[in-house]
Design a protein around this motif. Structure first.
Motif, PDB file in Angstrom:
ATOM      1  N   HIS A 273      -1.150  -7.515  12.493  1.00 42.47           N
ATOM      2  CA  HIS A 273      -2.343  -8.344  12.638  1.00 42.47           C
ATOM      3  C   HIS A 273      -3.607  -7.525  12.835  1.00 42.47           C
ATOM      4  O   HIS A 273      -4.692  -8.093  12.971  1.00 42.47           O
ATOM      5  N   ARG A 274      -3.461  -6.202  12.854  1.00 41.36           N
ATOM      6  CA  ARG A 274      -4.604  -5.316  13.090  1.00 41.36           C
ATOM      7  C   ARG A 274      -4.591  -4.192  12.048  1.00 41.36           C
ATOM      8  O   ARG A 274      -4.336  -3.027  12.371  1.00 41.36           O
ATOM      9  N   PRO A 275      -4.827  -4.509  10.781  1.00 40.57           N
ATOM     10  CA  PRO A 275      -4.680  -3.517   9.702  1.00 40.57           C
ATOM     11  C   PRO A 275      -5.578  -2.304   9.839  1.00 40.57           C
ATOM     12  O   PRO A 275      -5.234  -1.229   9.327  1.00 40.57           O
ATOM     13  N   THR A 276      -6.710  -2.433  10.525  1.00 41.77           N
ATOM     14  CA  THR A 276      -7.598  -1.272  10.656  1.00 41.77           C
ATOM     15  C   THR A 276      -6.934  -0.144  11.442  1.00 41.77           C
ATOM     16  O   THR A 276      -7.337   1.017  11.299  1.00 41.77           O
ATOM     17  N   ARG A 277      -5.929  -0.448  12.231  1.00 45.24           N
ATOM     18  CA  ARG A 277      -5.279   0.589  13.023  1.00 45.24           C
ATOM     19  C   ARG A 277      -4.633   1.650  12.138  1.00 45.24           C
ATOM     20  O   ARG A 277      -4.558   2.821  12.508  1.00 45.24           O
ATOM     21  N   TYR A 278      -4.162   1.246  10.940  1.00 41.82           N
ATOM     22  CA  TYR A 278      -3.511   2.209  10.053  1.00 41.82           C
ATOM     23  C   TYR A 278      -4.486   3.237   9.483  1.00 41.82           C
ATOM     24  O   TYR A 278      -4.066   4.264   8.942  1.00 41.82           O
ATOM     25  N   LEU A 279      -5.765   2.972   9.608  1.00 42.49           N
ATOM     26  CA  LEU A 279      -6.759   3.938   9.150  1.00 42.49           C
ATOM     27  C   LEU A 279      -6.958   5.061  10.165  1.00 42.49           C
ATOM     28  O   LEU A 279      -7.605   6.059   9.864  1.00 42.49           O
TER      29      LEU A 279
ATOM     30  N   GLU B  81       0.504   9.219  -2.016  1.00 42.93           N
ATOM     31  CA  GLU B  81       0.587   7.789  -1.727  1.00 42.93           C
ATOM     32  C   GLU B  81      -0.189   7.447  -0.464  1.00 42.93           C
ATOM     33  O   GLU B  81      -0.854   6.398  -0.405  1.00 42.93           O
ATOM     34  N   LEU B  82      -0.114   8.300   0.546  1.00 45.75           N
ATOM     35  CA  LEU B  82      -0.841   8.042   1.780  1.00 45.75           C
ATOM     36  C   LEU B  82      -2.335   7.965   1.516  1.00 45.75           C
ATOM     37  O   LEU B  82      -3.006   7.021   1.961  1.00 45.75           O
ATOM     38  N   ALA B  83      -2.869   8.945   0.790  1.00 41.23           N
ATOM     39  CA  ALA B  83      -4.306   8.973   0.512  1.00 41.23           C
ATOM     40  C   ALA B  83      -4.732   7.755  -0.298  1.00 41.23           C
ATOM     41  O   ALA B  83      -5.732   7.086   0.028  1.00 41.23           O
ATOM     42  N   MET B  84      -3.984   7.435  -1.347  1.00 45.07           N
ATOM     43  CA  MET B  84      -4.335   6.296  -2.196  1.00 45.07           C
ATOM     44  C   MET B  84      -4.178   4.977  -1.443  1.00 45.07           C
ATOM     45  O   MET B  84      -5.015   4.078  -1.557  1.00 45.07           O
ATOM     46  N   GLY B  85      -3.094   4.876  -0.662  1.00 45.95           N
ATOM     47  CA  GLY B  85      -2.856   3.648   0.078  1.00 45.95           C
ATOM     48  C   GLY B  85      -3.936   3.388   1.109  1.00 45.95           C
ATOM     49  O   GLY B  85      -4.392   2.238   1.273  1.00 45.95           O
ATOM     50  N   LEU B  86      -4.359   4.422   1.814  1.00 52.89           N
ATOM     51  CA  LEU B  86      -5.411   4.252   2.813  1.00 52.89           C
ATOM     52  C   LEU B  86      -6.737   3.869   2.170  1.00 52.89           C
ATOM     53  O   LEU B  86      -7.492   3.043   2.719  1.00 52.89           O
ATOM     54  N   THR B  87      -7.032   4.446   1.005  1.00 54.19           N
ATOM     55  CA  THR B  87      -8.267   4.098   0.296  1.00 54.19           C
ATOM     56  C   THR B  87      -8.257   2.630  -0.117  1.00 54.19           C
ATOM     57  O   THR B  87      -9.251   1.901   0.064  1.00 54.19           O
ATOM     58  N   ARG B  88      -7.132   2.175  -0.664  1.00 61.42           N
ATOM     59  CA  ARG B  88      -7.015   0.769  -1.075  1.00 61.42           C
ATOM     60  C   ARG B  88      -7.072  -0.159   0.136  1.00 61.42           C
ATOM     61  O   ARG B  88      -7.707  -1.216   0.080  1.00 61.42           O
TER      62      ARG B  88
ATOM     63  N   TYR C 210       0.802  -1.226   0.000  1.00 60.43           N
ATOM     64  CA  TYR C 210       0.000   0.000   0.000  1.00 60.43           C
ATOM     65  C   TYR C 210       0.837   1.279   0.000  1.00 60.43           C
ATOM     66  O   TYR C 210       0.387   2.303  -0.517  1.00 60.43           O
ATOM     67  N   PHE C 211       2.023   1.219   0.565  1.00 53.55           N
ATOM     68  CA  PHE C 211       2.852   2.424   0.702  1.00 53.55           C
ATOM     69  C   PHE C 211       4.284   2.125   0.250  1.00 53.55           C
ATOM     70  O   PHE C 211       5.230   2.195   1.047  1.00 53.55           O
ATOM     71  N   PRO C 212       4.470   1.777  -1.025  1.00 58.04           N
ATOM     72  CA  PRO C 212       5.796   1.339  -1.489  1.00 58.04           C
ATOM     73  C   PRO C 212       6.874   2.405  -1.377  1.00 58.04           C
ATOM     74  O   PRO C 212       8.013   2.099  -1.004  1.00 58.04           O
TER      75      PRO C 212
ATOM     76  N   GLU D 257      -8.520   0.391   3.079  1.00 55.04           N
ATOM     77  CA  GLU D 257      -9.882   0.352   3.617  1.00 55.04           C
ATOM     78  C   GLU D 257     -10.778  -0.547   2.768  1.00 55.04           C
ATOM     79  O   GLU D 257     -11.587  -1.330   3.294  1.00 55.04           O
ATOM     80  N   LYS D 258     -10.627  -0.461   1.445  1.00 55.99           N
ATOM     81  CA  LYS D 258     -11.419  -1.302   0.556  1.00 55.99           C
ATOM     82  C   LYS D 258     -11.076  -2.779   0.746  1.00 55.99           C
ATOM     83  O   LYS D 258     -11.975  -3.635   0.815  1.00 55.99           O
ATOM     84  N   ASP D 259      -9.789  -3.108   0.839  1.00 55.25           N
ATOM     85  CA  ASP D 259      -9.378  -4.506   0.985  1.00 55.25           C
ATOM     86  C   ASP D 259      -9.795  -5.083   2.330  1.00 55.25           C
ATOM     87  O   ASP D 259     -10.083  -6.286   2.437  1.00 55.25           O
ATOM     88  N   ILE D 260      -9.829  -4.250   3.362  1.00 51.61           N
ATOM     89  CA  ILE D 260     -10.326  -4.715   4.657  1.00 51.61           C
ATOM     90  C   ILE D 260     -11.808  -5.038   4.551  1.00 51.61           C
ATOM     91  O   ILE D 260     -12.282  -6.064   5.061  1.00 51.61           O
ATOM     92  N   ALA D 261     -12.547  -4.178   3.873  1.00 50.20           N
ATOM     93  CA  ALA D 261     -14.003  -4.374   3.731  1.00 50.20           C
ATOM     94  C   ALA D 261     -14.325  -5.634   2.930  1.00 50.20           C
ATOM     95  O   ALA D 261     -15.286  -6.352   3.254  1.00 50.20           O
ATOM     96  N   THR D 262     -13.541  -5.917   1.895  1.00 44.08           N
ATOM     97  CA  THR D 262     -13.814  -7.082   1.045  1.00 44.08           C
ATOM     98  C   THR D 262     -13.180  -8.369   1.567  1.00 44.08           C
ATOM     99  O   THR D 262     -13.506  -9.455   1.109  1.00 44.08           O
ATOM    100  N   GLY D 263     -12.251  -8.235   2.503  1.00 44.86           N
ATOM    101  CA  GLY D 263     -11.539  -9.409   3.012  1.00 44.86           C
ATOM    102  C   GLY D 263     -10.286  -9.737   2.235  1.00 44.86           C
ATOM    103  O   GLY D 263      -9.571 -10.691   2.576  1.00 44.86           O
ATOM    104  N   ASP D 264      -9.981  -8.961   1.181  1.00 43.77           N
ATOM    105  CA  ASP D 264      -8.780  -9.211   0.387  1.00 43.77           C
ATOM    106  C   ASP D 264      -7.492  -8.990   1.182  1.00 43.77           C
ATOM    107  O   ASP D 264      -6.427  -9.474   0.795  1.00 43.77           O
ATOM    108  N   ILE D 265      -7.589  -8.257   2.286  1.00 39.15           N
ATOM    109  CA  ILE D 265      -6.407  -8.000   3.092  1.00 39.15           C
ATOM    110  C   ILE D 265      -5.765  -9.294   3.578  1.00 39.15           C
ATOM    111  O   ILE D 265      -4.530  -9.391   3.681  1.00 39.15           O
ATOM    112  N   THR D 266      -6.572 -10.321   3.818  1.00 40.20           N
ATOM    113  CA  THR D 266      -6.031 -11.602   4.274  1.00 40.20           C
ATOM    114  C   THR D 266      -5.133 -12.213   3.216  1.00 40.20           C
ATOM    115  O   THR D 266      -4.029 -12.687   3.509  1.00 40.20           O
TER     116      THR D 266
END
Length: 270
Positions: A201-207, A226-233, A150-152, A235-244
């Motif tokens: 293990h707690r990705p929501t904390r970065y939001l 990058e911060l704005a785009m990374g946080l948007t991506r 998310y933040f390369p 948040e979306k991946d957490i919502a869809t479960g893709d973060i796993t």
């Protein structure tokens, strides 16, 4: 040119303790690594707001905290006036020769302007046989942080300022320290000190803005776009479960951080 970390930490110092607390496990590992922790004085170099200084003090360790940020030390002194807080840098430690039994360095070596000078200073203020215990991360570990997805740019900048474990051991040896050992550390679910990869293990904390504020990479190294785009991506991946799925791609056996323990070589007798 390195960023002005003294100025940066003077800005964030007042809010730093909202997310940065001494973790009990890390404190215990520092304590266990010290040579005779209840004898003589010990040094916390780059102590910041003094969380680990206070935690070790509460375990009976006579410890001095040194930091270049006046704001950080103001917060530290508000915690307790029973500790000797000193304004100073790793490259110019306000201490006598052979004053300390041990020194700890908690996620600070990447902020030093010259590590070789700093290690020379630490050797100067340690007694012969005294130990330095460093907690840090290295590029080989950080390239497996899923934050890279998310933040390369931020992660490249973060890794650029970190020495390798092998390089750090060479620098210590050059300054007159002998390696005792290294110990890897993997972020746990109950970690209380919210440094860079604390949200493994707690990705929501970065939001949470407050969570990011206490992390130097987010406060000084990430481009705003990058911060704005990374946080948007994220948040979306957490919502869809893709973060796993993304996190599973970044598994490593190298550990997330490491303790490096070394001792000052004794003076030769003639």
């Amino acid at each position: 040119m390195r960023p002005n970390f003294t100025s940066k930490y003077n800005v964030i110092g007042t809010g730093y303790n909202r997310t940065r607390s001494a973790d009990a496990y890390i404190t215990d590992r520092f304590y266990a690594s010290l040579r005779i922790p209840h004898v003589g004085k010990n040094l916390d170099i780059g102590c910041g707001t003094g969380n680990y200084t206070v935690a070790l003090h509460n375990k009976g360790v006579n410890i001095v905290g040194v930091d270049p940020s006046t704001n950080m030390l103001d917060v530290a002194s508000d915690q307790t006036n029973s500790i000797d807080w000193r304004l100073g840098a790793a490259e110019a430690i306000p201490a006598l020769d052979d004053e300390f039994e041990n020194a700890i360095a908690m996620l600070t070596i990447h902020h030093w302007s010259d590590r070789q000078i700093a290690f020379g200073e630490i050797k100067r203020v340690l007694k012969p046989g005294g130990r330095i215990v460093i907690f840090t991360s290295c590029p080989n570990q950080m390239r497996y942080y899923w934050l890279n997805h998310y933040f390369p740019e931020m992660m490249v900048a973060s890794m650029r300022q970190m020495p390798t474990i092998e390089g750090l051991i060479r620098e210590l040896a050059h300054a007159g320290f002998r390696l005792i050992g290294t110990e890897k550390y993997d972020v746990c679910n109950d970690l209380m000190d919210f440094f860079l990869y604390a949200g493994k293990h707690r990705p929501t904390r970065y939001l949470e803005p407050a969570f990011r504020q206490g992390i130097s990479s987010f406060s000084s190294l990430v481009p705003p776009t990058e911060l704005a785009m990374g946080l948007t991506r994220l948040e979306k991946d957490i919502a869809t479960g893709d973060i796993t799925r993304i996190c599973e791609k970044y598994q490593s056996a190298a550990g997330d951080y490491a303790f490096i323990i070394a001792k000052k070589t004794r003076r030769l007798m003639f």
